[in-house]
Design a protein around this motif. Structure first.
Motif, PDB file in Angstrom:
ATOM      1  N   ASN A 114     -35.800  39.074 -45.118  1.00 24.60           N
ATOM      2  CA  ASN A 114     -36.587  39.762 -44.597  1.00 24.60           C
ATOM      3  C   ASN A 114     -38.028  38.605 -44.000  1.00 24.60           C
ATOM      4  O   ASN A 114     -38.495  37.942 -44.957  1.00 24.60           O
ATOM      5  N   LEU A 115     -38.371  38.716 -42.954  1.00 27.31           N
ATOM      6  CA  LEU A 115     -39.936  37.907 -42.632  1.00 27.31           C
ATOM      7  C   LEU A 115     -40.170  39.131 -42.545  1.00 27.31           C
ATOM      8  O   LEU A 115     -40.568  40.112 -41.441  1.00 27.31           O
ATOM      9  N   ILE A 116     -42.308  38.866 -43.460  1.00 28.73           N
ATOM     10  CA  ILE A 116     -42.867  39.897 -42.569  1.00 28.73           C
ATOM     11  C   ILE A 116     -44.144  39.016 -41.764  1.00 28.73           C
ATOM     12  O   ILE A 116     -44.551  37.907 -42.842  1.00 28.73           O
ATOM     13  N   MET A 117     -44.596  39.454 -40.816  1.00 25.78           N
ATOM     14  CA  MET A 117     -45.284  39.360 -40.142  1.00 25.78           C
ATOM     15  C   MET A 117     -46.997  39.953 -40.148  1.00 25.78           C
ATOM     16  O   MET A 117     -46.603  41.016 -39.309  1.00 25.78           O
ATOM     17  N   PRO A 118     -47.796  39.612 -40.632  1.00 29.21           N
ATOM     18  CA  PRO A 118     -48.379  40.104 -40.910  1.00 29.21           C
ATOM     19  C   PRO A 118     -49.290  39.839 -39.479  1.00 29.21           C
ATOM     20  O   PRO A 118     -49.927  40.065 -38.003  1.00 29.21           O
ATOM     21  N   GLY A 119     -49.905  41.965 -39.163  1.00 28.49           N
ATOM     22  CA  GLY A 119     -50.473  42.070 -37.439  1.00 28.49           C
ATOM     23  C   GLY A 119     -52.010  41.365 -37.650  1.00 28.49           C
ATOM     24  O   GLY A 119     -51.943  41.011 -36.559  1.00 28.49           O
ATOM     25  N   ASN A 120     -52.963  41.169 -38.735  1.00 32.36           N
ATOM     26  CA  ASN A 120     -53.572  39.763 -38.143  1.00 32.36           C
ATOM     27  C   ASN A 120     -52.805  38.536 -37.661  1.00 32.36           C
ATOM     28  O   ASN A 120     -54.030  38.080 -36.936  1.00 32.36           O
ATOM     29  N   ILE A 121     -51.855  38.365 -37.279  1.00 34.90           N
ATOM     30  CA  ILE A 121     -51.396  36.799 -36.351  1.00 34.90           C
ATOM     31  C   ILE A 121     -50.684  37.359 -35.617  1.00 34.90           C
ATOM     32  O   ILE A 121     -50.407  36.139 -34.953  1.00 34.90           O
ATOM     33  N   THR A 122     -50.164  38.699 -35.468  1.00 33.65           N
ATOM     34  CA  THR A 122     -49.063  38.690 -34.485  1.00 33.65           C
ATOM     35  C   THR A 122     -50.222  39.595 -33.217  1.00 33.65           C
ATOM     36  O   THR A 122     -49.612  39.212 -32.902  1.00 33.65           O
ATOM     37  N   PHE A 123     -50.755  40.163 -33.367  1.00 32.62           N
ATOM     38  CA  PHE A 123     -51.085  41.869 -32.453  1.00 32.62           C
ATOM     39  C   PHE A 123     -52.785  41.766 -32.919  1.00 32.62           C
ATOM     40  O   PHE A 123     -53.516  41.349 -33.946  1.00 32.62           O
ATOM     41  N   ALA A 124     -53.513  41.779 -31.618  1.00 36.47           N
ATOM     42  CA  ALA A 124     -54.619  42.354 -32.279  1.00 36.47           C
ATOM     43  C   ALA A 124     -55.305  43.692 -31.931  1.00 36.47           C
ATOM     44  O   ALA A 124     -53.892  44.168 -32.751  1.00 36.47           O
ATOM     45  N   GLN A 215     -52.302  44.108 -45.184  1.00 30.49           N
ATOM     46  CA  GLN A 215     -51.047  43.917 -45.250  1.00 30.49           C
ATOM     47  C   GLN A 215     -50.234  45.112 -44.775  1.00 30.49           C
ATOM     48  O   GLN A 215     -48.903  44.517 -44.300  1.00 30.49           O
ATOM     49  N   ASN A 216     -51.081  46.209 -44.952  1.00 32.68           N
ATOM     50  CA  ASN A 216     -49.983  47.325 -44.470  1.00 32.68           C
ATOM     51  C   ASN A 216     -49.478  47.324 -42.365  1.00 32.68           C
ATOM     52  O   ASN A 216     -48.276  47.589 -42.241  1.00 32.68           O
ATOM     53  N   ARG A 217     -50.330  46.820 -41.991  1.00 38.04           N
ATOM     54  CA  ARG A 217     -50.857  46.662 -40.435  1.00 38.04           C
ATOM     55  C   ARG A 217     -49.201  44.894 -40.195  1.00 38.04           C
ATOM     56  O   ARG A 217     -49.776  44.036 -39.933  1.00 38.04           O
ATOM     57  N   ARG A 218     -47.636  45.520 -39.631  1.00 39.62           N
ATOM     58  CA  ARG A 218     -47.277  43.875 -39.872  1.00 39.62           C
ATOM     59  C   ARG A 218     -45.944  44.529 -39.303  1.00 39.62           C
ATOM     60  O   ARG A 218     -45.819  45.427 -38.855  1.00 39.62           O
ATOM     61  N   VAL A 219     -45.080  43.270 -38.325  1.00 42.88           N
ATOM     62  CA  VAL A 219     -43.921  43.548 -38.309  1.00 42.88           C
ATOM     63  C   VAL A 219     -42.842  43.109 -38.712  1.00 42.88           C
ATOM     64  O   VAL A 219     -43.240  41.478 -39.902  1.00 42.88           O
ATOM     65  N   GLU A 220     -41.813  44.001 -39.385  1.00 42.10           N
ATOM     66  CA  GLU A 220     -40.611  42.469 -39.913  1.00 42.10           C
ATOM     67  C   GLU A 220     -39.780  42.575 -39.487  1.00 42.10           C
ATOM     68  O   GLU A 220     -38.995  43.611 -38.883  1.00 42.10           O
ATOM     69  N   ILE A 221     -38.376  41.358 -39.656  1.00 42.40           N
ATOM     70  CA  ILE A 221     -37.498  41.273 -39.369  1.00 42.40           C
ATOM     71  C   ILE A 221     -36.206  40.867 -40.124  1.00 42.40           C
ATOM     72  O   ILE A 221     -36.424  40.173 -41.469  1.00 42.40           O
ATOM     73  N   THR A 222     -35.985  41.812 -40.461  1.00 43.18           N
ATOM     74  CA  THR A 222     -34.694  41.710 -41.253  1.00 43.18           C
ATOM     75  C   THR A 222     -33.100  41.483 -41.164  1.00 43.18           C
ATOM     76  O   THR A 222     -32.731  41.671 -40.254  1.00 43.18           O
ATOM     77  N   LEU A 223     -32.734  40.352 -41.933  1.00 45.66           N
ATOM     78  CA  LEU A 223     -31.676  39.718 -41.171  1.00 45.66           C
ATOM     79  C   LEU A 223     -30.644  39.874 -41.843  1.00 45.66           C
ATOM     80  O   LEU A 223     -30.599  40.007 -43.863  1.00 45.66           O
ATOM     81  N   VAL A 224     -29.744  40.848 -41.831  1.00 42.95           N
ATOM     82  CA  VAL A 224     -27.981  41.769 -42.006  1.00 42.95           C
ATOM     83  C   VAL A 224     -27.604  41.256 -42.185  1.00 42.95           C
ATOM     84  O   VAL A 224     -26.607  40.999 -40.685  1.00 42.95           O
ATOM     85  N   PRO A 225     -26.341  40.747 -42.623  1.00 49.27           N
ATOM     86  CA  PRO A 225     -25.449  39.858 -42.248  1.00 49.27           C
ATOM     87  C   PRO A 225     -24.096  40.762 -42.276  1.00 49.27           C
ATOM     88  O   PRO A 225     -23.765  41.802 -42.390  1.00 49.27           O
ATOM     89  N   ALA A 226     -23.667  40.389 -40.687  1.00 48.59           N
ATOM     90  CA  ALA A 226     -22.361  41.136 -40.289  1.00 48.59           C
ATOM     91  C   ALA A 226     -21.376  40.883 -41.122  1.00 48.59           C
ATOM     92  O   ALA A 226     -20.451  39.976 -41.173  1.00 48.59           O
TER      93      ALA A 226
END
Length: 227
Positions: A114-124, A215-226
């Motif tokens: 899981n990649l956790i991308m906080p909203g303060n660095i990704t979006f206004a 912390q709650n304002r975020r986008v997460e990218i989850t990588l799941v093996p196929a």
């Protein structure tokens, strides 16, 4: 356009996932394992738990076909060679190296990353267009996703509790779609991408403080093996 998923029907499933999940978090700046304050109480695995619950509640037949399409499109095709655990270990190590110093946290939960991308660095604030300063970070993610192409990539949007639940749901969907579209434009096969918005339903910190909301304002990218 992908149909966004409401988490209202998954509360019981998600609760069970969070109780049983064992997560390891690494500091994005040092690469060292650390214990997060948010792991106490709310549980730092809230985001990845929501994604797993979401996937578990999808039609099993369509999920199987999706995995088959991912593997067929991957370089070499076929099952993951050398074992799933080893494959995800190598991918995790590459991601931690690429993302060190970016503010993105790398979280491991079993065979999922899981990649956790906080909203303060990704979006206004209250916007869904990606900040141009974050392009290079996403480009680094794209490089790794291309190398390790036998994974499902679930992009999930999350918000704090400010505003109405309906507004937050829409914003989380729009932000997740923006990141997913960027990955697609970078060459990530669309068959690998799932996009979902969870609104304010899965906080990883308290919404009673400004720091917690951030912390709650975020986008997460989850990588799941196929498989």
């Amino acid at each position: 356009m992908k149909k966004m998923f409401s988490t209202a029907t998954l509360s019981a499933t998600l609760a069970a996932v969070l109780v049983t999940s064992g997560c390891t978090t690494f500091d994005a700046y040092t690469g060292e394992e650390k214990t997060s304050n948010t792991a106490i109480g709310a549980g730092i695995g809230a985001g990845v738990g929501a994604v797993i619950a979401y996937l578990d509640n999808k039609d099993e037949k369509s999920s199987k076909k999706r995995n088959q399409r991912i593997l067929a499109a991957a370089v070499g095709g076929g099952a993951i060679g050398g074992g799933i655990g080893y494959y995800m270990d190598a991918q995790e190590a590459k991601l931690r190296k690429q993302l060190r110093g970016t503010g993105v946290s790398v979280q491991r939960d079993g065979d999922n990353i899981n990649l956790i991308m906080p909203g303060n660095i990704t979006f206004a604030q209250s916007r869904s267009d990606i900040a141009s300063s974050f392009y290079d970070v996403l480009n680094s993610v794209v490089v790794v996703l291309k190398e390790y192409d036998k994974t499902l990539v679930v992009v999930a949007g999350h918000t704090d509790s400010d505003g109405s639940a309906e507004y937050n749901q829409t914003l989380s969907e729009q932000r997740a779609r923006s990141v997913s579209d960027y990955l697609k434009s970078g060459g990530i096969n669309a068959v690998r991408l799932e996009t979902v918005g969870f609104g304010e339903n899965n906080p990883i910190a308290s919404n009673s403080t400004a720091a917690g909301k951030q912390q709650n304002r975020r986008v997460e990218i989850t990588l799941v093996p196929a498989t």
